[in-house]
Enzyme design. Sequence first.
Site, PDB file in Angstrom:
ATOM      1  N   ASP A 160       0.522   5.095  10.219  1.00  0.00           N
ATOM      2  CA  ASP A 160       0.378   6.516   9.934  1.00  0.00           C
ATOM      3  C   ASP A 160       1.256   6.819   8.717  1.00  0.00           C
ATOM      4  OD1 ASP A 160      -0.366   9.155   9.948  1.00  0.00           O
ATOM      5  OD2 ASP A 160      -0.058   9.452  12.091  1.00  0.00           O
TER       6      ASP A 160
HETATM    7  C1  NOJ Z   1      -0.765  12.036   9.518  1.00  0.00           C
HETATM    8  C2  NOJ Z   1      -1.600  12.172  10.754  1.00  0.00           C
HETATM    9  O1  NOJ Z   1      -0.826  11.905  11.898  1.00  0.00           O
HETATM   10  C3  NOJ Z   1      -2.812  11.265  10.775  1.00  0.00           C
HETATM   11  O2  NOJ Z   1      -3.605  11.604  11.873  1.00  0.00           O
HETATM   12  C4  NOJ Z   1      -3.577  11.382   9.478  1.00  0.00           C
HETATM   13  O3  NOJ Z   1      -4.719  10.569   9.521  1.00  0.00           O
HETATM   14  C5  NOJ Z   1      -2.663  10.999   8.343  1.00  0.00           C
HETATM   15  N1  NOJ Z   1      -1.540  11.910   8.303  1.00  0.00           N
HETATM   16  C6  NOJ Z   1      -3.393  11.012   7.002  1.00  0.00           C
HETATM   17  O4  NOJ Z   1      -3.693  12.291   6.628  1.00  0.00           O
END
Ligand code: NOJ
Length: 742
Positions: A289
């Site tokens: 993430d």
């Molecule tokens: C953080 C989020 O937790 C995740 O779900 C997302 O895909 C990413 N950012 C990218 O935007």
Amino acid sequence: MNRIKSIRPALIVIVVSIFLITIPSPSLSQRSGDIEKRIDALLAQMTLEEKLGQLQQLDGESNGNFRPEHLQLARQGLLGSTLNVRGAQKTNQLQRIAVTESRLKIPLIFGFDVIHGYRTIFPIPLGEAASWDPAAVERSTSIAAAEARAAGVHWTFAPMVDIARDPRWGRIAEGAGEDPYLGSQMARARVRGFQGNDYSASDRIVACAKHWVAYGAAEGGRDYNTTEVSERTLREVYFPPFRATVNAGVGTFMSAFNDLDGVPASANRFTLTEVLRGEWKFDGFVVSDYTSVEELIKHGVAANGADAAREALNAGVDMEMVSRLYNKNARELMRQHQLTQQTIDEAVRRILRVKFRLGLFARPYTDEGLESKVIFNSANVAAAREIAGRSIVLLKNDRHTLPLDKNVRSIALIGPLADSQADMLGSWSGDGKPEDAITLLQGIKARVPQATVNYAQGCDIGCATADGFENALRAAKESDVAIIAVGESAAMSGEAASRSSLDLPGRQLDLVKAVEATGKPTVVVLMNGRPLTINWIAENSPAILETWFGGTQAGNAIADVLFGDVNPGGKLPVTFPRTIGQIPIYYNHKNTGRPPDAGNKYSSKYLDAPWTPLFPFGYGLSYTQFEITNLQLSSQHIPLAGKVTVRVDVRNTGKRAGDEVVQLYIRDTAASVTRPVKELKGFQRVTLQPGETKHLEFVLGAEQLGFWNRQMRFMVEPGEFKVMVGPNSEDLIETKFEVQNR
Ligand code: NOJ
């Protein structure tokens, strides 16, 4: 006969092979053989820097542009992927650099959060789960995929398949709610919708199951918070929807932000490697993430960037989103023998495999003529309206308040959400545009053009003052009927949007009470990304519709339901508590040794609140009535590896056509470990004409009856099973059968 089961697993239990391995067709395995050879050839030519480049994903600008640095890195072959860069022309421009100017011509993969639509926005995933209609979800997801691919996006960071038992957690909006079975059906539908059978197609994209794992178990419902989950609960509650995505062929996974029993999910070898690759044979890649590799330092399991890179790569995180610790530290880590060439090669191999499967080496560019044909076309918009209608849940309808008469002369439309385009899209609205969205005000005006609509906002979503109430009350008094749209803003759920209260914000409830006090027939239309505590409304308002955030066509879809063109058939995918003090409250809880008993103080309950929910999991009404009867089993006794067929009749006893979701639950009444009082194991949403009866069948076998025993092996144990069927998780008819030890 309620026989306590013996716990001699070796003698009396069988290991259940739920892990159905898909056998690839010869042409597919041929193709994957070719792919592996081509990857070998590339790996043989790549420098360490080029390999590390493949492991790097960088963020674009929020408007979809790439950054100047991306051009530079792509040219040098030092970039594997971007996120948020989108638009056929922009992605082609950057891709052209990668495939014509870099030494090895390896294409980039463009990722983006396509969560519930790209430009045509469908209901938030929690809302779509309320449709209990996997086919509808697969359809909406396939439309999102086609629009995204036309815009040069290859890869979505979806589905989010985190189970959520705590509605304070804002990201509950992005998932399918509290249940592993419903969650698994929705997870599979989404992977199929995004990827189809072959995600190299020009209308498909590769999916990403996230957030691996237990992110939804955040303590206190506070986003990013610590999680403590036993292996049993992981395997029985949090893992199944992820497992369903692997079975459906998902191409990628995302490692979560949270720490899990002391080991952050982005450094967790048990979940990333032993379970995902070892047990489940997942052969795609894992992306971290956003900066979750770097965050290992703040978690306190890495002293510095090198430590963090070592932890994450060795645990099984292949691609690093945004932070750059692999690139900065890998060479030195290898020199110190803390990281092997093999680990890096394996990570590169997994990423290249997905790029090959996407067809990017053969067709790196997007046809720039597709966007205008595919994106937000009228068929997609019509599908958004239909699916939003299927997601609406009728929570209450006393005195047949709904549907409203289409010949109504005047309507008061009140509330902060009655005419807010941006909020209709919900959180994570992709490339959705507020100006595309139809509000309830627009939807009602279009549906009943002859009626006078007296619109008064009453207050904004924060509803700090009652200054606007007077206008709202005047509108109500001047009208035949009042509709009040209340709830949350889109920004009050989703990422980093946890709440410590589930009440309507500010003085919204006072607004509802004041309108109800006018004595006009009143309909409350809820818009929200999570369950809300709406006790007063549930008790006093005659009609309540839960509409979530319905997307681009929200207003039209709600109007369809209000005026009876669509008979609501959605069901809650999550329990609605009476008070936050009851959280976590979910239907598939354990019985305890002292189950709640009103007559016994020393039983499991509260002094100051009931133990029961306001609305149970699976709940939802219709404008017609149904009767579920004639529950029968193919046999009262089955062997350990046997199956039982459950048969039941559902009849529309009312005067309108409508949909019922018939739900099947089981309970293993005595086992070697405690089992939930109910577990959903099947459901069917059926449409019935007035007077029509349908005979439904469900099959229960080892996959449904088994569980993880004391030795953490998946088993069916002999003994009694209850079978319960009904229109929600509480109003159930039941029977039972026995699994026999032979
Ligand atoms: C953080 C989020 O937790 C995740 O779900 C997302 O895909 C990413 N950012 C990218 O935007």
